[in-house]
Design an enzyme around this catalytic site. Structure first.
Site, mmCIF file in Angstrom:
data_model
loop_
_atom_site.group_PDB
_atom_site.id
_atom_site.type_symbol
_atom_site.label_atom_id
_atom_site.label_comp_id
_atom_site.label_asym_id
_atom_site.label_seq_id
_atom_site.Cartn_x
_atom_site.Cartn_y
_atom_site.Cartn_z
ATOM 1 N N HIS A 27 0.836 -1.200 0.000
ATOM 2 C CA HIS A 27 0.000 0.000 0.000
ATOM 3 C C HIS A 27 0.873 1.253 0.000
ATOM 4 C CE1 HIS A 27 -2.416 -3.276 1.659
ATOM 5 N NE2 HIS A 27 -3.498 -2.614 1.274
ATOM 6 N N HIS A 260 -4.033 3.329 -3.459
ATOM 7 C CA HIS A 260 -4.156 2.843 -2.087
ATOM 8 C C HIS A 260 -3.399 1.542 -1.878
ATOM 9 C CE1 HIS A 260 -5.939 1.502 1.714
ATOM 10 N NE2 HIS A 260 -6.184 0.348 1.110
ATOM 11 N N GLU A 408 -17.459 -3.581 24.236
ATOM 12 C CA GLU A 408 -16.722 -4.840 24.338
ATOM 13 C C GLU A 408 -15.487 -4.901 23.437
ATOM 14 O OE1 GLU A 408 -20.887 -5.710 25.735
ATOM 15 O OE2 GLU A 408 -20.022 -4.705 23.975
ATOM 16 N N HIS A 470 -29.077 -14.588 24.046
ATOM 17 C CA HIS A 470 -28.083 -14.428 25.096
ATOM 18 C C HIS A 470 -27.548 -15.765 25.612
ATOM 19 C CE1 HIS A 470 -29.283 -10.310 24.910
ATOM 20 N NE2 HIS A 470 -28.527 -9.960 25.942
#
Length: 661
Positions: A27, A260, A408, A470
């Site tokens: 890149h 890129h 999280e 859950h």
């Protein structure tokens, strides 16, 4: 001494472009556009010593946009780290020091494996957070042994990732003023202009997060970049500096998505050299003046560490007890012998293993001073608060109980940085089903051999009424499949203690403790045998063969089922060996002889029981064995009803075992 000039900038640009060309892969866009900001930072502001990459008070640098690794390797080479021109020429080749994305522990000077976009920003937050805590714990008015900055470079792509938003929001709340993020703002991602997907005002977003923000309109203006970074260092807030650059600057495809992730080609490099006034036709040239400046700069770098060493020496003399603690915090060896600490193994009562973990954690808190952790807003449920410690906040940075908020992914990436930073023993916690949010960074824990401890509670359909969204099913198999990642699912408090002890002694990788919400019995035979990953709890031998008729194996809450089923089977004349298997990962690491003692090949009747996906268990039960598990999603109902509905019962274990013998 500083190395901040256009000749250094172009050296970095063309070393990077030529490394990519040699690999025919990489890149070039970021290195060509961002070389000036890295030159201003590395050569003029950042304090680091290439001759000792692990100097404890160095500034940390994180390349969140890790696909631009060629620029980082070029920096390492020019500034005198152990990266040679041959290493640059071997960019992206097998077993080279210069892999496609930076890898912690693989190349000197790489602070963290950032992996996919965005996580590096969270890593930088973790480094800055760790700095504030150790500074609060150890610094004195006349002796600051922890006093440095964390710098990171990100791009448009990093800032579109949710983990970045999670992390910068938290950094603003915590007021991490020694965190400075350089934003390579070029309006291009792989699919083209950011106008198609990303038109927000980034600085306004960071203003709302509680960051200090600045803009530099010309990414080639070394003086303006330097001024902005120096101003950011004075802010009590974390800082974002948006630096407007042109991706692939100087190349024929500058400013387009085409530069890129594709090499420039020989002709493209030639055009860029002409455009930027680079007179060297040969590849991999470091001009003499850059070499000379770098050699002089290295003397300055050495003086920074020498000054710190003097400060540390004075600190040791003035504050010997604090220095002793400093050494304890930075020693991989635990300050306590857990195996021979009787109290650590003494427990009573039938409780959930999440509650077992709370008991163990609070025993450890009294003897392991650098435990540092918390939960994603679930501490009252995961039971992960150290009761003798304060909570960390902007006003109480000495606190060890961390509040990550409902973040999280960022929590996990931040914990990786805690572990890589040194001096801390991090743990993080959440509901087991939310490991799906955490897994990208959990995987990097394992890849980097970082000893992060994961406390994952509410481990099965025992969650009950919360229902299938859950109730973890496939998560155990998922985590067990990660290389170098140890999963412990203990059946009672003593096995939970063993899991914690193993996790703290395992300095070469992460460990997950997968814990129940429902109460489980304390079994008399459990304990340190859990260190083997699987071990015999109870034995009944057929007199005719001097061997058991069947092996019953389980982890966690299902150990109770096979334990009780064995007694019922014995009444029917069927002799069972009961095997608790809290960690199949550890069991797999045993020698063949050790495995044979626990699961002898001659006993082909084998039944495994686990309240999760059966995937992976057939490796242990064999062609003649069977697995009681759950290969569908769960259901919403009180836990006992759910277990019965899915056949996770003593009665079903007995019935299935009888059919096998």
């Amino acid at each position: 001494m500083k190395i901040v000039n256009n000749n250094t900038v172009n050296t970095l640009r063309f070393l990077s472009a030529e490394a990519i060309q040699a690999a025919n892969s990489g890149h070039p866009g970021l290195p060509l556009g961002a070389a000036p900001m890295t030159t201003a930072l590395w050569g003029g502001i950042m304090r680091h010593n290439p001759k000792n990459p692990k100097w404890q008070n160095r500034d940390r640098f994180v390349l969140s946009a890790g696909h631009g690794s060629a620029l980082l390797y070029s920096l390492l080479h020019v500034f005198g780290y152990n990266v040679t021109l041959d290493d640059l020429k071997n960019f992206r080749q097998y077993d080279s020091k210069t892999p496609g994305h930076p890898e912690y522990g693989h190349t000197d000077g790489i602070e963290i494996t950032t992996g996919p976009l965005g996580q590096g920003i969270a890593n930088a937050v973790g480094f800055a957070w760790a700095e504030t805590h150790l500074a609060a714990k150890f610094n004195k008015a006349d002796a600051k042994i922890v006093d440095h900055y964390t710098y990171a470079i990100c791009g448009d792509g990093c800032l579109q990732e949710g983990v970045a938003a999670e992390a910068v929001s938290l950094a603003g709340t915590l007021g991490l003023g020694k965190l400075i993020l350089l934003y390579d703002s070029n309006d291009i991602t792989i699919e083209g202009s950011t106008n198609i997907s990303f038109t927000e005002d980034v600085c306004k977003r960071f203003d709302a997060y509680g960051w200090d923000t600045q803009k530099v309109g010309d990414g080639n203006d070394l003086a303006a970049i330097t001024k902005a970074i120096e101003a950011a260092k004075k802010s009590p807030k974390p800082s974002l500096i948006e630096i407007r650059t042109i991706i692939g600057y100087g190349s024929p495809k500058q400013g387009t998505a085409g530069v890129h992730g594709s090499p420039l080609g020989a002709e493209g490099i030639a055009v860029a050299k002409k455009t930027l006034g680079w007179p060297h036709a040969d590849a991999f040239v470091v001009p003499d003046d850059v070499k000379t400046s770098a050699a002089e700069w290295l003397k300055t770098a050495a003086s920074w560490e020498a000054d710190w060493n003097k400060t540390a020496s004075d600190y040791k003399t003035k504050y010997p007890e604090d220095w002793k603690q400093w050494e304890i915090w930075h020693d991989a060896k635990l300050p306590v012998d857990l195996d021979n600490w009787d109290e650590f193994w003494q427990y009573e009562g039938n409780i959930a293993t999440r509650a077992s973990s709370e008991l163990v954690l609070n025993k450890l808190s009294a003897v392991v001073p650098n435990l540092f952790g918390g939960s994603a807003d679930l501490a009252p449920s995961t039971l992960t608060i150290m009761k003798d410690r304060k909570s960390y906040s902007k006003d109480t940075p000495c606190g060890s109980n961390l509040h990550f908020g409902i973040r999280e992914h960022a929590m996990t990436a931040i914990a990786n940085a805690f572990a890589a930073y040194g001096g801390l023993r991090p743990y993080v916690a959440g509901f087991f089903v939310f490991s799906d949010y955490m897994k990208p960074a959990m995987r990097l824990s394992a890849l980097m051999n970082l000893p992060v401890i994961y406390i994952m509670t509410h481990d099965s359909i025992g969650v009950g009424e919360d229902g299938p969204t859950h109730q973890p099913i496939e998560q155990l198999a998922s985590l067990r499949s990660i290389p170098n990642f140890t999963v412990f699912r203990p059946c009672d408090t003593k096995e939970t203690a063993a899991a914690w002890a193993y996790a703290l002694k395992n300095v070469n990788g992460p460990t997950a403790l997968v814990l129940s919400r429902q109460n489980l019995p304390l079994l008399p035979e459990t304990g340190k045998g859990a260190y083997n990953g699987a071990y015999i709890l109870k034995e009944s031998v057929n007199p005719a063969t001097n061997m058991p008729d069947i092996l019953l194996m389980a982890s966690g809450s299902e150990v109770e089922l096979i334990y009780n089923a064995a007694d019922i089977l014995k009444q029917s004349g069927i002799h069972a060996r009961v095997i608790s298997a809290p960690s199949l990962d550890i069991f797999d690491s045993l020698s063949d002889a050790e495995k044979e003692k626990i699961m002898p090949k001659s006993v082909r009747a084998r039944l495994a029981v686990e309240a999760g996906a059966t995937y992976g268990w057939h490796k242990y039960t064999g062609l003649d064995g069977d697995v009681i598990g759950i290969d569908t999603f769960g259901a919403s109902a009180p836990a006992p009803q759910v277990f019965k509905a899915f056949g996770i019962t003593v009665e079903n274990v007995v019935e299935r075992a009888k059919k096998m013998v």
